[in-house]
Design a protein around this motif. Structure first.
Motif, PDB file in Angstrom:
ATOM      1  N   CYS A  48      87.461  28.180 -48.300  1.00  0.00           N
ATOM      2  CA  CYS A  48      87.592  27.763 -49.698  1.00  0.00           C
ATOM      3  C   CYS A  48      87.966  28.913 -50.617  1.00  0.00           C
ATOM      4  O   CYS A  48      88.855  28.812 -51.434  1.00  0.00           O
ATOM      5  CB  CYS A  48      86.277  27.131 -50.137  1.00  0.00           C
ATOM      6  N   LYS A 107      97.394  18.333 -51.306  1.00  0.00           N
ATOM      7  CA  LYS A 107      96.101  18.531 -50.655  1.00  0.00           C
ATOM      8  C   LYS A 107      95.941  20.025 -50.374  1.00  0.00           C
ATOM      9  O   LYS A 107      96.208  20.499 -49.270  1.00  0.00           O
ATOM     10  CB  LYS A 107      96.010  17.720 -49.358  1.00  0.00           C
ATOM     11  N   SER A 126      94.060  23.612 -49.575  1.00  0.00           N
ATOM     12  CA  SER A 126      92.958  23.885 -48.658  1.00  0.00           C
ATOM     13  C   SER A 126      91.641  24.067 -49.389  1.00  0.00           C
ATOM     14  O   SER A 126      90.577  23.820 -48.820  1.00  0.00           O
ATOM     15  CB  SER A 126      93.264  25.153 -47.847  1.00  0.00           C
ATOM     16  N   GLU A 164      90.558  22.327 -51.955  1.00  0.00           N
ATOM     17  CA  GLU A 164      90.141  21.171 -52.748  1.00  0.00           C
ATOM     18  C   GLU A 164      88.744  20.660 -52.388  1.00  0.00           C
ATOM     19  O   GLU A 164      87.910  20.451 -53.275  1.00  0.00           O
ATOM     20  CB  GLU A 164      91.147  20.022 -52.559  1.00  0.00           C
ATOM     21  N   SER A 165      88.467  20.434 -51.135  1.00  0.00           N
ATOM     22  CA  SER A 165      87.215  19.772 -50.773  1.00  0.00           C
ATOM     23  C   SER A 165      85.984  20.576 -51.151  1.00  0.00           C
ATOM     24  O   SER A 165      84.975  20.029 -51.584  1.00  0.00           O
ATOM     25  CB  SER A 165      87.198  19.465 -49.272  1.00  0.00           C
ATOM     26  N   GLU A 166      86.071  21.907 -51.000  1.00  0.00           N
ATOM     27  CA  GLU A 166      84.896  22.737 -51.270  1.00  0.00           C
ATOM     28  C   GLU A 166      84.918  23.380 -52.644  1.00  0.00           C
ATOM     29  O   GLU A 166      83.863  23.733 -53.175  1.00  0.00           O
ATOM     30  CB  GLU A 166      84.784  23.837 -50.213  1.00  0.00           C
ATOM     31  N   SER A 188      86.954  22.355 -55.563  1.00  0.00           N
ATOM     32  CA  SER A 188      87.496  21.667 -56.740  1.00  0.00           C
ATOM     33  C   SER A 188      86.476  21.527 -57.862  1.00  0.00           C
ATOM     34  O   SER A 188      86.834  21.433 -59.024  1.00  0.00           O
ATOM     35  CB  SER A 188      88.024  20.284 -56.354  1.00  0.00           C
TER      36      SER A 188
END
Length: 395
Positions: free
Chosen positions: A27, A383, A385, A387-389, A391
């Motif tokens: 992240c 998307k 890398s 984003e998930s952790e 954003s």
């Protein structure tokens, strides 16, 4: 023969001892390639240097690409600087009334300003896309407002209804409508992921029609599986037309067209048209496989290739070869691009040598994709890398 060649090249890659697959970046892992690019080519005020062949000039394309890379890198400060400079200097600080001028720099009178007010529609789409996604990912409605304002001008000035083709993206407002019902089009200006995203963001706009005309341009405008830099489209009646060779550039695919393979390779395989576009572009595999180096120039009319493309061409083809199920060719291009990248950046500081800006920019796209810094979803959304952790984290 291709099978034997592929096994031989893959064996050489494995013997190199270098990893074949890149790990997904963490992240908070910095994107070294972007940081190097920004330090070398992005001024503190957000202006991107050397994106034009003219000395002391910058282009809307360079600004828009850098804006996208800053988003991929989660570099909010530079994103804001790049857009602020672009908005103020290229669009007169009013994107709802003025398209960004494509060329900015020092004039013969010594003044620094827009030197060519005509706009480049590919840069305009990348600006709008990056702004829409910055709002979605960073929750900044000001960026969305600017994107919508800019798209309003694109629709008004750069989208035309062509006979038999429908709503079509012109390369710019001026200079692409020729006499005798002839238009000049550029296949590298219409990345499918961007058009998917615009169609979703502006469902009442012309984007679904532009998407369909762009698909025809990509499929029918190619010859012998090769993309041309420029393509002509001639209206043969009120409701029909045909693609033709461009009268100005002739039978040539090179520094513009290399991006067609790049965009096709990065299109999500879940896009219903991804396979069809790739199928229309198989000639680049045929010309690259024998030597492992892509040609600098191709002739779509004859299928012939000429010269050796720079390392940026190799970087741009990494996603294309991966999408084609040819990892051996993809890895060969990746090795070549990385090998020449650092040395070229150091050499570019010598004023006697040509700028490697364009090769580095293509490398950010192709190698950044290879390193899983980003992907495009089937609906066109970015998307990254982080984003998930990341954003939800504050800048």
């Amino acid at each position: 023969m291709a099978s034997l060649l592929s096994r031989g090249l893959l064996a050489l890659l494995l013997l190199s001892g270098l990893p074949v697959q890149a790990a997904t970046p963490a992240c908070d892992a910095p994107w070294a390639m972007w940081n190097t690019f920004a330090a070398r080519w992005v001024q503190a005020d957000g202006r991107v240097l050397e994106s034009s062949l003219k000395a002391n000039h910058s282009t809307s394309e360079g600004q828009a690409y850098a804006l996208f890379f800053a988003l991929v890198a989660n570099d909010r400060e530079r994103f804001a600087q790049i857009w602020r400079w672009s908005r103020e200097n290229l669009a007169g600080n009013q994107p709802g009334k003025m398209l960004p001028g494509w060329l900015w720099g020092q004039g013969t009178d010594g003044s620094w300003q827009v030197q060519d007010r005509n706009s480049a529609s590919d840069a305009d789409l990348w600006f709008a896309y990056a702004l829409l996604e910055a709002d979605r990912l960073w929750k900044n409605p000001g960026y969305r407002a600017d994107a919508q304002a800019l798209l309003g001008q694109v629709k008004a000035q750069e989208v035309a209804e062509l006979p038999g083709l429908g709503p079509t993206l012109l390369p710019g407002p001026v200079g692409y409508v020729q006499p005798d019902h002839l238009w000049r089009l550029n296949p590298s200006y219409v990345p499918l992921p961007l058009l998917r995203r615009l169609a979703a963001a502006d469902p009442q706009g012309p984007w679904k029609g532009v998407l369909q005309s762009s698909l025809r341009l990509l499929r029918e405008g190619a010859g012998n599986g090769l993309a041309a830099d420029w393509v002509g489209y001639r209206g043969t009646s009120a409701k029909a037309g045909v693609f033709t060779r461009d009268a100005s550039t002739g039978d040539l695919g090179s520094y513009d067209a290399i991006r067609v393979y790049l965009w096709a390779g990065m299109t999500d395989p879940g896009d219903p048209q991804a396979a069809a576009v790739l199928s229309a572009l198989q000639g680049m595999t045929r010309l690259t496989a024998p030597s492992g180096v892509p040609p600098e120039k191709v002739a779509p009319g004859t299928g012939a290739g000429q010269g050796s493309g720079p390392f940026g061409f190799s970087a741009a083809l990494v996603p294309y070869f991966m999408a084609n199920g040819q990892p051996w060719l993809a890895e060969l291009q990746e090795r070549r691009a990385r090998r020449e990248l650092d040395a070229a950046v150091q050499g570019s500081r010598d004023p006697a040598l040509p700028s490697v800006y364009y090769d580095y920019m293509l490398s950010l796209f192709g190698l950044g994709w290879h390193d899983q810094r980003y992907r495009f979803a089937a609906n066109g959304q970015l998307k990254p890398s982080w984003e998930s952790e990341c954003s939800a984290k504050a800048p």
